[in-house]
Design an enzyme around this catalytic site. Structure first.
Site, short mmCIF file in Angstrom:
data_model
loop_
_atom_site.label_atom_id
_atom_site.label_comp_id
_atom_site.label_asym_id
_atom_site.label_seq_id
_atom_site.Cartn_x
_atom_site.Cartn_y
_atom_site.Cartn_z
N TRP A 1 -2.73 2.47 2.74
CA TRP A 1 -2.59 1.35 3.67
C TRP A 1 -3.41 1.49 4.94
CZ3 TRP A 1 -0.57 4.08 7.61
CH2 TRP A 1 0.29 5.14 7.30
N ASN B 1 15.78 0.40 2.47
CA ASN B 1 14.63 1.30 2.61
C ASN B 1 13.86 0.94 3.86
OD1 ASN B 1 12.99 3.49 1.36
ND2 ASN B 1 11.38 1.94 1.58
N GLU B 2 13.61 1.93 4.69
CA GLU B 2 12.83 1.69 5.92
C GLU B 2 13.21 0.34 6.52
OE1 GLU B 2 8.64 2.30 5.19
OE2 GLU B 2 8.87 4.46 5.35
N GLU C 1 10.28 10.91 3.19
CA GLU C 1 8.97 10.56 2.61
C GLU C 1 7.86 11.14 3.47
OE1 GLU C 1 8.02 6.43 2.36
OE2 GLU C 1 9.95 5.88 1.50
N ARG D 1 7.03 -7.31 -0.14
CA ARG D 1 8.39 -6.76 -0.22
C ARG D 1 9.10 -7.03 1.10
NH1 ARG D 1 7.21 -0.19 0.34
NH2 ARG D 1 6.17 -0.36 2.35
N HIS E 1 -2.09 5.27 -3.78
CA HIS E 1 -1.31 6.16 -2.91
C HIS E 1 -0.96 7.40 -3.72
CE1 HIS E 1 1.93 7.65 -0.36
NE2 HIS E 1 1.75 6.67 0.50
N GLU F 1 0.37 0.06 -4.52
CA GLU F 1 0.30 1.46 -4.09
C GLU F 1 -0.30 2.38 -5.14
OE1 GLU F 1 4.41 1.77 -2.76
OE2 GLU F 1 3.71 1.55 -0.71
N LYS F 2 -1.13 1.80 -6.03
CA LYS F 2 -1.64 2.64 -7.12
C LYS F 2 -2.61 3.70 -6.63
CE LYS F 2 -4.86 -0.98 -8.71
NZ LYS F 2 -4.38 -2.01 -7.75
C1 GAL Z 1 6.81 3.67 3.06
C2 GAL Z 1 7.73 3.11 2.00
C3 GAL Z 1 7.37 3.55 0.61
C4 GAL Z 1 5.89 3.51 0.42
C5 GAL Z 1 5.23 4.37 1.44
C6 GAL Z 1 3.73 4.43 1.29
O1 GAL Z 1 6.67 2.75 4.08
O2 GAL Z 1 9.07 3.44 2.25
O3 GAL Z 1 8.04 2.71 -0.31
O4 GAL Z 1 5.47 2.18 0.53
O5 GAL Z 1 5.50 3.86 2.72
O6 GAL Z 1 3.13 5.23 2.28
#
Ligand code: GAL
Length: 656
Positions: A321, A155-156, A313, A117, A364, A361-362
């Site tokens: 990650w 985003n970020e 978030e 991404r 997460h 991210e499944k």
């Molecule tokens: C952030 C991001 C999210 C998601 C999250 C996972 O960096 O904005 O979309 O990826 O981390 O921890």
């Protein structure tokens, strides 16, 4: 930032609660259950469309808003408002196929390909054209929708693409340099290009600091960092201008990442660009994990100028990650959220609402886990929603300032961690965090303050490794001490000016007179080497060969190359003082040193002595948050509230 245009001021105060919501990952049947469970949990707001570009614009100029219309209507009908993303975070495959020249290039000249991404160059005019067209479409369609309470730009920004070394970046860097320096001569002077035959005769000869034969010019590197932060800020402005034009009443934010080692974006500088500050935070493993959360939340609040802010978030449990991703322990979900609230968050949101079945991210966590609503995690989510409702009246109440501050400065962070220094082991944020932990250990509140903020009202200012001290900052620190303030600083502070040029005549040039000492040579320590002090503490990483000109010696070196020389000093200036700590003591060593310096400055803990170190105290108006820093139950009877004990990982909220 002052006067944030905060979400919904309709006379019903509330702390917002919610998550990123990605309905496009799920069949329609799931949506009704999502909204039902959101209501059960007390969700008030969701962020929509963050990674939806490919689903909204399926081919160039062909928009499919049907699904998004439906999702927004469903949420609206259920009283859930929307923080609507501009959907530009990740360009769709048709765009990168048609215009591969929008893809970023790394320091070695390699293309960053699609497949993940955020594969776009911050300075690509082509990317910007396409993205701004999308922003215009979305703003026009939803700008007046009653459910839309905020705009979420991209985003970020900079999460994966802050440093791009492409030709677009080179061209934009030259424009930035022309505006900073005016003439190439001024740039040559600032970059010290007399060294290694780097003298430029024209701006057009300048490149980003791409992979070079050896250490690239340090000021070039530093300016590239400043430029890269500015380039993304400029992109943020471009999206914001369209949102303002089309829907002036909806406040604009973008989610910052004041967390961990994310250092590319100077958020103290970006804050003026948003109507309210929002932040993402993920806890990292390690002994200072919770302190780092508190540090980041604290700094976010001060980036927001002390105003409340939006936690956009964090995670309900594990992330995906890290090398090994641990689930949160009982109590941690609420504790982490409430620690952000304690430091001024008026919203508690997560990535993401429903845990994905597919994609990177499944594993997460989300608010609605794979296990479904019959789960401990979902019950915790529902409980937290209830707790936030109980705290609704806090909305808009700023954090109560502390008497002490720790300075945090992006320019020093960038400069001090560049190559070719006395040691490559120094980590700027860790140094600041160690002082913060020392404050927590002592039970004394401290604000983490961008270095450009006013020091008015603070009795103590700690400036750990404030490496870059331009003359204006030196003057402000000197005035602070002259007016009775107590400054504490450390090794490798006050060494260079804004161009990364060393102040001459003995270190630390900019602070030498203020500290009343002079250093001829640095004494970095080899890995594993230590230097003992005569106060029983042991230093690592760094020592200095200090000569005192006008200061009291609080501790001296007992061993090592500096044996017999001063290690910790303090100069009294009227009713103020300037102290210097010349070695790395770590949080445990700093705790007694800071305790001594604070008591000389007359700053005490607001906690009963039995609780100092065991709990963190954070204050918003008449509300005290007591956060258990331990894994044990803590007796808090001494605080005089209704609660007598605080469970492991618990948070007590005491209201006057
Ligand atoms: C952030 C991001 C999210 C998601 C999250 C996972 O960096 O904005 O979309 O990826 O981390 O921890």
């Amino acid at each position: 930032m002052s006067n944030p245009r905060w979400l919904r001021r309709d006379g019903n105060p509330r702390l917002e609660y919610g998550a990123d919501y990605n309905p496009e990952q799920w069949p329609r049947e799931t949506w009704a259950e999502d909204v039902r469970a959101m209501r059960e949990a007390g969700v008030t707001v969701v962020s929509l469309a963050i990674f939806s570009w490919a689903k909204i614009e399926k081919a160039e100029g062909q928009y499919d808003f049907g699904w998004l219309d439906e999702a927004i209507e469903l949420l609206h009908a259920n009283g859930i408002s929307v923080d609507l993303a501009t959907a530009t975070a990740s360009p769709p495959p048709w765009l990168t196929t048609k215009h591969p020249e929008i893809l970023p290039v790394d320091v070695h000249g390699n293309t960053i390909w699609p497949g993940g991404r955020q594969q776009w160059r911050p300075t690509s005019p082509i990317f910007r054209d396409y993205a701004l067209k999308l922003v215009r479409e979305i703003a026009t369609r939803y700008g007046n929708h009653p459910a839309v309470v905020a705009w979420h730009v991209s985003n970020e920004l900079g999460c994966h693409n802050i440093y791009d070394f492409s030709d677009d970046a080179a061209a934009a860097f030259r424009v930035w340099l022309r505006s900073r320096y005016g003439t190439v001569d001024a740039l040559n002077e600032a970059w010290g290009t007399a060294f290694w035959s780097q003298w430029y005769s024209d701006f057009d000869e300048i490149l980003p600091p791409r992979q070079a034969a050896t250490h690239p010019n340090p000021t070039q590197q530093l300016d590239f960092k400043r430029f890269s932060s500015d380039a993304l800020k400029d992109y943020l402005r471009a999206e914001k201008a369209i949102l303002r034009e089309i829907s002036p009443d909806v406040p604009v934010t973008t989610n910052f990442m004041v967390m961990g080692e994310t250092k590319g974006m100077d958020y103290a500088d970006w804050a003026a660009e948003v109507d309210f500050v929002s932040n993402d935070h993920y806890r990292l493993p390690g002994a200072q994990s919770l302190d780092e959360l508190s540090f980041s939340a604290n700094l976010t609040g001060n980036i927001a100028g002390g105003d409340p802010w939006f936690l956009m978030e964090h995670s309900t449990s594990a992330v995906n990650w890290q090398p090994i991703n641990l689930a949160k322990k009982p109590g941690e979900l609420a504790r982490d959220s409430l620690t952000h609230v304690a430091h001024g968050a008026d919203a508690v949101c997560f990535f993401q609402w429903r845990q994905s079945r597919a994609g990177a991210e499944k594993y997460h966590s989300g608010m609605y886990p794979h296990a479904g609503t019959d789960s401990t995690l979902f019950r915790d989510v529902v409980d937290l929603g209830a707790r936030l409702r109980d705290l609704a009246s806090l909305q808009g109440t700023p954090r109560t300032r502390a008497r002490a501050a720790i300075l945090f400065d992006w320019n020093s962070w960038w400069a001090v961690e560049q190559d070719s220094h006395p040691t490559s082991r120094l980590r700027y944020k860790q140094e600041a965090l160690d002082w913060y932990t020392a404050f927590l250990n002592l039970g004394v509140r401290a604000d983490v303050l961008p270095a450009g903020s006013s020091f008015d009202g603070y009795d103590v200012v700690v400036a750990p490794v404030l490496h870059m001290v331009p003359s204006a900052l030196a003057a402000r620190l000197t005035a602070f001490v002259d007016n009775g303030g107590h400054l504490i600083t450390t090794y490798f502070s006050g060494i260079v000016d804004e161009n990364d040029h060393v102040g001459l005549g003995g270190y630390p040039g900019a602070l030498r007179d203020l500290l009343g000492l002079r250093i001829e040579e640095f004494g970095p320590l080899l890995d594993g080497d230590t230097a003992d002090l005569d106060n029983g503490l042991t230093g690592t990483l760094w020592t200095d060969r200090i000569d005192i000109t006008d200061a009291e010696v609080l501790a001296s070196y007992k061993t090592g190359d500096q044996a017999g020389r001063p290690a910790i000093t303090r100069r009294t200036v009227g009713s103020g003082s300037a102290a210097y700590v010349s070695t790395r003591l770590g949080p445990d060593g700093l705790t007694p040193v800071l305790g001594d310096l604070l008591s000389r400055a007359g700053v005490e803990s607001e906690l009963p002595s039995s609780l100092r170190g065991l709990v963190e105290l954070a204050v918003r108006g008449d509300t005290r948050f007591i956060i258990n820093r331990t894994e044990e139950t803590v007796d808090i009877t001494a605080l005089g509230g209704a609660d007598r004990t605080l469970t492991a990982r618990g948070v007590a909220v005491l209201r006057a």
